[in-house]
Design a protein around this motif. Structure first.
Motif, PDB file in Angstrom:
ATOM      1  N   TYR A  49       0.871  -1.176   0.000  1.00  0.00           N
ATOM      2  CA  TYR A  49       0.000   0.000   0.000  1.00  0.00           C
ATOM      3  C   TYR A  49       0.910   1.229   0.000  1.00  0.00           C
ATOM      4  N   HIS A  50       0.670   2.120  -0.954  1.00  0.00           N
ATOM      5  CA  HIS A  50       1.649   3.165  -1.257  1.00  0.00           C
ATOM      6  C   HIS A  50       0.948   4.492  -1.542  1.00  0.00           C
ATOM      7  N   SER A  51       1.584   5.572  -1.090  1.00  0.00           N
ATOM      8  CA  SER A  51       1.158   6.932  -1.451  1.00  0.00           C
ATOM      9  C   SER A  51       2.356   7.676  -2.022  1.00  0.00           C
ATOM     10  N   LYS A  52       2.119   8.489  -2.995  1.00  0.00           N
ATOM     11  CA  LYS A  52       3.171   9.227  -3.695  1.00  0.00           C
ATOM     12  C   LYS A  52       4.005  10.058  -2.723  1.00  0.00           C
ATOM     13  N   ASP A  53       5.310   9.956  -2.875  1.00  0.00           N
ATOM     14  CA  ASP A  53       6.297  10.769  -2.154  1.00  0.00           C
ATOM     15  C   ASP A  53       6.400  10.456  -0.663  1.00  0.00           C
ATOM     16  N   THR A  54       5.713   9.417  -0.192  1.00  0.00           N
ATOM     17  CA  THR A  54       5.812   9.052   1.216  1.00  0.00           C
ATOM     18  C   THR A  54       6.902   7.997   1.409  1.00  0.00           C
ATOM     19  N   ARG A  55       7.092   7.587   2.667  1.00  0.00           N
ATOM     20  CA  ARG A  55       8.109   6.592   2.983  1.00  0.00           C
ATOM     21  C   ARG A  55       7.896   5.276   2.223  1.00  0.00           C
ATOM     22  N   PRO A  59     -10.710   6.999   4.277  1.00  0.00           N
ATOM     23  CA  PRO A  59     -10.868   6.377   5.601  1.00  0.00           C
ATOM     24  C   PRO A  59     -11.095   4.868   5.558  1.00  0.00           C
ATOM     25  N   GLN A  60     -11.537   4.327   4.426  1.00  0.00           N
ATOM     26  CA  GLN A  60     -11.724   2.881   4.347  1.00  0.00           C
ATOM     27  C   GLN A  60     -10.400   2.136   4.467  1.00  0.00           C
ATOM     28  N   PHE A  61      -9.278   2.827   4.220  1.00  0.00           N
ATOM     29  CA  PHE A  61      -7.969   2.198   4.381  1.00  0.00           C
ATOM     30  C   PHE A  61      -7.713   1.807   5.837  1.00  0.00           C
ATOM     31  N   ASN A  86      -3.661   2.034  11.695  1.00  0.00           N
ATOM     32  CA  ASN A  86      -2.886   3.262  11.886  1.00  0.00           C
ATOM     33  C   ASN A  86      -3.134   4.273  10.769  1.00  0.00           C
ATOM     34  N   GLY A  87      -3.620   3.802   9.654  1.00  0.00           N
ATOM     35  CA  GLY A  87      -3.869   4.698   8.533  1.00  0.00           C
ATOM     36  C   GLY A  87      -2.619   5.189   7.845  1.00  0.00           C
ATOM     37  N   THR A  88      -1.494   4.499   8.043  1.00  0.00           N
ATOM     38  CA  THR A  88      -0.216   4.960   7.522  1.00  0.00           C
ATOM     39  C   THR A  88       0.262   4.076   6.364  1.00  0.00           C
ATOM     40  N   VAL A  89       1.114   4.662   5.550  1.00  0.00           N
ATOM     41  CA  VAL A  89       1.837   3.909   4.522  1.00  0.00           C
ATOM     42  C   VAL A  89       3.325   4.107   4.782  1.00  0.00           C
ATOM     43  N   VAL A 115      -2.902   4.585  -2.228  1.00  0.00           N
ATOM     44  CA  VAL A 115      -3.699   5.112  -1.127  1.00  0.00           C
ATOM     45  C   VAL A 115      -3.617   6.634  -1.155  1.00  0.00           C
ATOM     46  N   ALA A 116      -4.766   7.286  -1.062  1.00  0.00           N
ATOM     47  CA  ALA A 116      -4.770   8.753  -0.989  1.00  0.00           C
ATOM     48  C   ALA A 116      -4.127   9.185   0.321  1.00  0.00           C
ATOM     49  N   TYR A 117      -3.423  10.313   0.284  1.00  0.00           N
ATOM     50  CA  TYR A 117      -2.703  10.777   1.475  1.00  0.00           C
ATOM     51  C   TYR A 117      -3.166  12.189   1.853  1.00  0.00           C
TER      52      TYR A 117
END
Length: 204
Positions: free
Chosen positions: A5-11, A40-42, A48-51, A31-33
């Motif tokens: 599960y990935h969001s652009k430019d995140t860790r 929120p469904q993530f 934790n809601g984190t990627v 995943v939207a960030y």
């Protein structure tokens, strides 16, 4: 099958980059960030809601540096890592976590105090202080690159992926103009790697 599960430019870019370097088959879920606000469904997947969030069979992982070490040791077959009996093994571990604690964490905190908090809670001076903290951590990296193209010798390891993400994040902050010469050249080498080019394109 590995799922990231990935969001652009995140860790999570670290993890996607390594998957590409190792040419590991995987499924990518964008995943939207920040997910708590935009997707929120993530939270049903990762409370934790984190990627990043990585699923590999029964294995579930949330920490990007731990994921790097897991993937390299389990699937790398010697690639992107230093063996435990190598004199450089300690350096690989040290730089891997340095990329998080000394580079990414200060910048993420700066982002929080400059953009993510409600406007009335933002503190520009605190954000600037954390940006400067990150820059203060760069001279030892410059020194480490004096005799080799990568942090642990002649080949890329997870240490470079971790540190490289921190430097990319700093570049997004407009801090790259303050990078010392060897470090700036190092970042350009990393950015030219086909695996990172693919990861940034797919993740976008």
């Amino acid at each position: 099958m590995i799922t990231l599960y990935h969001s652009k430019d995140t860790r999570s870019l670290r993890c996607l980059w390594l998957l590409e370097e190792l040419e590991l088959a995987h499924e990518l879920e964008l995943v939207a960030y920040p997910a708590r606000l935009k997707q929120p469904q993530f939270l049903d997947v990762n409370a934790n809601g984190t990627v990043p969030f990585l699923v590999d069979g029964a294995v579930q992982m949330r920490e990007s540096c731990a994921i790097l070490l897991y993937l390299a040791s389990r699937y790398g077959d010697g690639r992107c890592q230093v063996e435990a009996d190598s004199p450089l093994y300690g350096a690989m571990l040290d730089w891997t976590f340095y990329g998080e604690t000394s580079l990414a964490v200060p910048l993420a905190t700066a982002l929080r105090y400059s953009m993510f908090l409600p406007r009335e809670q933002r503190v520009p001076a605190v954000a600037q202080d954390y940006r400067e903290q990150m820059l203060q951590r760069l001279p030892v990296l410059e020194q480490a690159l004096e005799h080799s193209p990568y942090l642990c010798g002649e080949t890329l390891t997870v240490a470079d992926i971790s540190v490289g993400y921190g430097l990319l994040l700093g570049e997004l902050f407009g801090l790259a103009e303050h990078y010392p010469p060897r470090l700036a050249a190092y970042l350009e080498r990393l950015k030219a790697r086909p695996a990172l080019v693919r990861a940034r394109a797919v993740g976008a």
